[in-house]
Design an enzyme around this catalytic site. Structure first.
Site, PDB file in Angstrom:
ATOM      1  N   MET A  19       0.820  -1.208   0.000  1.00  0.00           N
ATOM      2  CA  MET A  19       0.000   0.000   0.000  1.00  0.00           C
ATOM      3  C   MET A  19       0.859   1.265   0.000  1.00  0.00           C
ATOM      4  O   MET A  19       0.658   2.167  -0.822  1.00  0.00           O
ATOM      5  CB  MET A  19      -0.922   0.006   1.222  1.00  0.00           C
ATOM      6  N   VAL A  20       1.827   1.333   0.902  1.00  0.00           N
ATOM      7  CA  VAL A  20       2.661   2.532   1.000  1.00  0.00           C
ATOM      8  C   VAL A  20       3.675   2.584  -0.132  1.00  0.00           C
ATOM      9  O   VAL A  20       3.876   3.626  -0.757  1.00  0.00           O
ATOM     10  CB  VAL A  20       3.377   2.598   2.361  1.00  0.00           C
ATOM     11  N   GLY A  21       4.311   1.440  -0.407  1.00  0.00           N
ATOM     12  CA  GLY A  21       5.324   1.410  -1.457  1.00  0.00           C
ATOM     13  C   GLY A  21       4.779   1.825  -2.810  1.00  0.00           C
ATOM     14  O   GLY A  21       5.419   2.595  -3.546  1.00  0.00           O
ATOM     15  N   TYR A 140       5.730  -6.634  16.485  1.00  0.00           N
ATOM     16  CA  TYR A 140       5.970  -5.749  15.345  1.00  0.00           C
ATOM     17  C   TYR A 140       6.626  -4.453  15.820  1.00  0.00           C
ATOM     18  O   TYR A 140       7.565  -3.948  15.188  1.00  0.00           O
ATOM     19  CB  TYR A 140       4.638  -5.448  14.660  1.00  0.00           C
ATOM     20  N   ASN A 169      -1.723   5.413  11.682  1.00  0.00           N
ATOM     21  CA  ASN A 169      -2.476   4.332  11.042  1.00  0.00           C
ATOM     22  C   ASN A 169      -2.804   4.717   9.601  1.00  0.00           C
ATOM     23  O   ASN A 169      -3.469   5.724   9.363  1.00  0.00           O
ATOM     24  CB  ASN A 169      -3.783   4.088  11.810  1.00  0.00           C
TER      25      ASN A 169
END
Length: 314
Positions: A19-21, A140, A169
């Site tokens: 998602m972020v990449g 994590y 988030n």
């Protein structure tokens, strides 16, 4: 330290399909740089030798470490060894390999779960390591804290320009919508969609609905990361937040409105809530001139559109 210019640079985005990449790739498209990517089938980030060979061959000027094993409360609780080991080994390999191959600048992407469960709100960067973590995602969190410290250690010992950013988030296109591993936003989107399709009378949600969270759209996060790659070169990690907070029950109502589910919302209080409140302070980043652009409702609508187009029938 002067601005880090991206013109003519080769930039490796590790985790480019996430998602972020994937959002970072889109943000970098407007920069005069060359983006380097490698599929998981061609490069296993848990294998140190593979990572070092890749870096020595590709010779990127900068690295954005967005690769991670991620998931929600259930995934963290049932696979603690996977979460701590895989994240530790990936970040260690990328950071060490970047140093060995002469990378000019590295940006490590962390998570807001690094902060203590009962940190004073809004959470400032200096709250790190001042109290116990939230037990539901400590595996994590510990791995991400280690990544921050690795960057600081390489800077202290070798003068490496390695920085860390801690987003709040996140949600957006290419999120994980699998209910066994997803975070709250994609889980709510999937549940609301399925409840609408099946014409169910109610939607059941984990916990009490009272915890509050800070949610940031993935495109805003990627915009902030590119901004930081250019403008930030300090030892301390820096927060990326939306500047606002919302309760899970309020979030659920917005998701239902976006999805078009008109039934009741019920909360399963036998399930854990996680941290009662989590709002990041983005004061340092805002003071540098960056602000998010996407409202929560618009971001959720875009996320739902992506879900329907790519995931809903799977």
């Amino acid at each position: 330290m002067p601005m880090y210019l991206l013109d003519g640079k080769r930039i490796w985005v590790a985790g480019h399909k996430g998602m972020v990449g994937s959002a970072i790739i889109r943000s970098l498209a407007s920069e005069d740089c060359e983006v380097i990517v490698a599929d998981r089938q061609k490069l296993d980030l848990t294998r140190q030798e593979e990572v070092e060979k890749f870096l020595l061959k590709e010779k990127p000027h900068a690295v954005i470490m967005a690769a991670a094993k991620v998931g929600g409360i259930l995934a963290n609780d049932t696979m603690p060894a996977d979460f701590i080991y895989q994240n530790l080994i990936m970040e260690a390999n990328v950071i060490e390999g970047s140093f060995r191959s002469g990378v000019e600048k590295l940006l490590f992407l962390g998570s807001s779960c690094i902060y203590p469960k009962y940190a004073a709100q809004p959470i400032r960067e200096e709250a790190l390591l001042t109290g116990p973590l939230e037990p539901t995602n400590e595996w994590y969190a510990i791995a991400k804290i280690a990544g921050i410290k690795l960057c600081q250690a390489y800077r202290k010992q070798y003068g490496a320009n390695f920085i860390s950013a801690m987003p709040t988030n996140l949600y957006g296109p290419r999120d994980k919508f699998d209910l066994n591993s997803s975070h709250v936003v994609p889980a709510l989107i999937r549940k609301a969609h399925e409840a609408k399709i099946k014409d169910l009378g109610c939607l059941s949600i984990w916990g009490s609905g009272t915890p509050t969270r800070d949610f940031l759209y993935s495109e805003d996060c990627s915009d902030a990361l590119v901004f930081l790659l250019k403008h930030y070169s300090e030892t301390e990690h820096i927060n990326i937040g939306s500047g606002g907070e919302i309760s899970i029950i309020e979030l659920a109502h917005i998701v239902c409105r976006v999805v078009g589910f008109k039934g009741d919302i019920v909360f399963d209080t036998s399930k854990p809530d996680g941290t009662p409140r989590k709002l990041l302070s983005s004061e340092r980043l805002v003071s540098m001139g960056w602000r998010p652009k996407t409202s929560l409702e618009l971001g959720l609508a875009k996320s739902y559109e992506s879900f329907v187009s790519n995931v809903a029938d799977n």
